[in-house]
Design an enzyme around this catalytic site. Structure first.
Site, mmCIF file in Angstrom:
data_model
loop_
_atom_site.group_PDB
_atom_site.id
_atom_site.type_symbol
_atom_site.label_atom_id
_atom_site.label_comp_id
_atom_site.label_asym_id
_atom_site.label_seq_id
_atom_site.Cartn_x
_atom_site.Cartn_y
_atom_site.Cartn_z
ATOM 1 N N PHE A 11 0.845 -1.200 0.000
ATOM 2 C CA PHE A 11 0.000 0.000 0.000
ATOM 3 C C PHE A 11 0.874 1.242 0.000
ATOM 4 O O PHE A 11 0.749 2.141 0.819
ATOM 5 C CB PHE A 11 -0.967 -0.030 1.189
ATOM 6 C CG PHE A 11 -2.180 0.827 0.989
ATOM 7 C CD1 PHE A 11 -3.082 0.556 -0.032
ATOM 8 C CD2 PHE A 11 -2.423 1.913 1.811
ATOM 9 C CE1 PHE A 11 -4.201 1.349 -0.230
ATOM 10 C CE2 PHE A 11 -3.542 2.719 1.628
ATOM 11 C CZ PHE A 11 -4.431 2.434 0.602
ATOM 12 N N THR A 99 3.817 -4.455 -4.641
ATOM 13 C CA THR A 99 4.916 -4.324 -3.682
ATOM 14 C C THR A 99 6.188 -3.971 -4.458
ATOM 15 O O THR A 99 6.152 -3.800 -5.677
ATOM 16 C CB THR A 99 5.094 -5.620 -2.859
ATOM 17 O OG1 THR A 99 5.498 -6.682 -3.730
ATOM 18 C CG2 THR A 99 3.801 -6.001 -2.149
ATOM 19 N N LYS A 128 7.818 -5.737 -11.699
ATOM 20 C CA LYS A 128 8.650 -6.320 -12.766
ATOM 21 C C LYS A 128 9.288 -7.651 -12.344
ATOM 22 O O LYS A 128 9.536 -8.507 -13.179
ATOM 23 C CB LYS A 128 9.780 -5.344 -13.134
ATOM 24 C CG LYS A 128 9.286 -4.039 -13.717
ATOM 25 C CD LYS A 128 10.438 -3.105 -14.015
ATOM 26 C CE LYS A 128 10.933 -2.371 -12.802
ATOM 27 N NZ LYS A 128 10.213 -1.164 -12.412
ATOM 28 N N GLU A 152 0.082 -5.169 -17.127
ATOM 29 C CA GLU A 152 0.337 -4.051 -18.053
ATOM 30 C C GLU A 152 1.280 -3.009 -17.434
ATOM 31 O O GLU A 152 2.149 -2.448 -18.109
ATOM 32 C CB GLU A 152 -1.001 -3.397 -18.434
ATOM 33 C CG GLU A 152 -0.887 -2.224 -19.375
ATOM 34 C CD GLU A 152 -0.378 -2.613 -20.753
ATOM 35 O OE1 GLU A 152 -0.939 -3.525 -21.374
ATOM 36 O OE2 GLU A 152 0.604 -1.987 -21.212
ATOM 37 N N VAL A 155 5.575 -2.463 -17.485
ATOM 38 C CA VAL A 155 6.371 -1.731 -18.474
ATOM 39 C C VAL A 155 5.614 -0.451 -18.835
ATOM 40 O O VAL A 155 4.457 -0.497 -19.232
ATOM 41 C CB VAL A 155 6.600 -2.571 -19.754
ATOM 42 C CG1 VAL A 155 7.413 -1.784 -20.781
ATOM 43 C CG2 VAL A 155 7.304 -3.884 -19.426
ATOM 44 N N GLY A 209 11.537 12.988 -8.127
ATOM 45 C CA GLY A 209 10.856 11.724 -7.803
ATOM 46 C C GLY A 209 10.872 10.706 -8.932
ATOM 47 O O GLY A 209 10.176 9.705 -8.854
ATOM 48 N N LYS A 227 12.606 -4.854 -18.093
ATOM 49 C CA LYS A 227 11.493 -4.526 -19.001
ATOM 50 C C LYS A 227 11.708 -5.157 -20.379
ATOM 51 O O LYS A 227 10.748 -5.591 -21.033
ATOM 52 C CB LYS A 227 11.339 -3.000 -19.107
ATOM 53 C CG LYS A 227 10.880 -2.371 -17.793
ATOM 54 C CD LYS A 227 11.042 -0.861 -17.759
ATOM 55 C CE LYS A 227 10.567 -0.263 -16.442
ATOM 56 N NZ LYS A 227 11.004 1.124 -16.237
HETATM 57 N N1 HSE Z 1 12.792 4.758 -11.844
HETATM 58 C C1 HSE Z 1 12.016 4.279 -12.956
HETATM 59 C C2 HSE Z 1 12.178 5.274 -14.100
HETATM 60 C C3 HSE Z 1 10.579 4.111 -12.541
HETATM 61 O O1 HSE Z 1 12.912 6.256 -13.937
HETATM 62 O O2 HSE Z 1 11.640 5.055 -15.172
HETATM 63 C C4 HSE Z 1 9.757 3.186 -13.411
HETATM 64 O O3 HSE Z 1 10.219 1.848 -13.443
#
Ligand code: HSE
Length: 347
Positions: A11, A99, A128, A152, A155, A209, A227
């Site tokens: 969560f 998670t 992933k 989905e 990726v 972020g 991926k």
């Molecule tokens: N840290 C990853 C990115 C997040 O920058 O794309 C998504 O997997």
């Protein structure tokens, strides 16, 4: 009216965003999608767990303080994460697994998926690890239990990639793909084109972020490698393991390389790719590539992701959009639930 009962496993930002969507849009979904969603259980290693078979308050859950053991504040809540009880005994039809990604063995997420599938529950996940490392076994388990396993969001978050390729491009003979599949590394390269140094650009991506707390997986290509395995196995029928994909990242590029590329009318991009060759073999890689300006991926800048499928009948088909984000990834989970609803309706 069809109602699906959900148990949310993990969560953090993504499942919290799904709870928010449910709180705000469930009524609209009755007419828009033909079903509603009810949360009957939530479990999280940090926050604890709660089961409410008659339905939990999604708005309250979405606003739960992010403090250790916070689920204990809710009626019937516990400070401990009773994962097994929430997955197996909350009465959920669909387990929503979000998670953390463990790139080494996919645990504990893989066990969570397995417990659910073995009990005849559908699983949707954004993780992933289980797909890249154990995708074939989990799909077989889903089939033998007559349930659906959808991922989905593993990726490019909610940007349609896997289902788009499998459904809308079915019959077009996809022979390969090239993708910008990590927002952080693309953001860093774009900022370096503007003159910012590598380390400063990585810090900026962390501030915004995009980057992981430890951005090594972003800039060294490890995130993209997972991926690539997922897409190659899913779309090209490959049976790749993570170690089959050669991998190098962008940390070796400096401002001189970026400037030289610009003078040559090109751009460096971190590309995850796989290709089926004439002899049927499949090769896959993650590496910085110099793209000329007419390449479909050369104009993808900032944190945006994109993948370009090479098809026999259409040539290159390219889709671009967000590759990360709480709400963007929660949308992927919703799209997986819609897919389950459609397959249930057809059976
Ligand atoms: N840290 C990853 C990115 C997040 O920058 O794309 C998504 O997997």
């Amino acid at each position: 009216m069809t109602e699906y009962k959900l148990a949310l496993v993990g969560f953090g930002g993504v499942n919290r965003a799904l709870a928010q969507l449910i709180a705000e849009r469930n009524e609209n979904w009755k007419t828009e999608l033909g079903f509603t969603l009810k949360i009957v259980g939530v479990t999280d290693l940090f926050l604890g767990s709660v089961i409410g078979r008659e339905g939990l308050d999604a708005a309250l859950l979405a606003k739960l303080p992010a403090v250790k053991g916070a689920m204990a504040q809710l009626a019937g809540g516990e400070a401990d994460a009773l994962n097994e009880a929430v997955i197996k005994d909350s009465g959920a039809d669909i387990i929503v697994e979000a998670t953390f990604t463990n790139p080494v063995d996919g645990e504990p997420a893989t066990s969570f998926c397995r417990w659910a599938l073995e009990r005849g529950k559908h699983v949707v996940t954004t993780n992933k690890g289980p797909i890249a490392l154990h995708g074939a076994a989990l799909k077989a388990l889903a089939r033998s239990n007559n349930v659906t396993f959808e991922y989905e969001g593993s990726v490019m978050s909610g940007t349609p990639v896997i289902r788009l390729a499998k459904q809308s491009l079915a019959g077009s003979s996809i022979v390969g793909f090239e993708g910008i599949l990590n927002g952080t590394s693309n953001f860093v390269l774009t900022r370096m084109e503007g003159g910012l140094g590598f380390a400063e650009a990585v810090s900026k991506a962390q501030e915004l972020g995009y980057a992981e707390a430890d951005p090594t997986a972003d800039v060294e290509g490890h995130d993209v490698r997972l991926k690539v395995v997922i897409l190659a196995n899913e779309l090209l029928g490959a049976k790749l393991k993570v170690s089959d994909v050669t991998c190098s990242g962008i940390s070796s590029l400096d401002l001189g390389d970026i400037e030289k590329a610009r003078q040559d009318g090109a751009r460096w991009k971190l590309i995850g790719a796989a290709m089926r060759h004439a002899d049927g073999s499949i090769s896959a890689s993650v590496e910085p590539r110099l793209l000329k300006h007419d390449h479909p991926l050369s104009g993808i800048s900032g944190a945006t992701n994109a993948v370009s499928f090479t098809t026999d009948l259409l040539g290159a088909v390219t889709v671009s959009g967000p590759g990360a984000g709480r709400m963007e990834t929660a949308f992927a989970l919703l799209s997986d639930i819609i897919s389950i609803h459609q397959s249930v309706a057809h059976n």
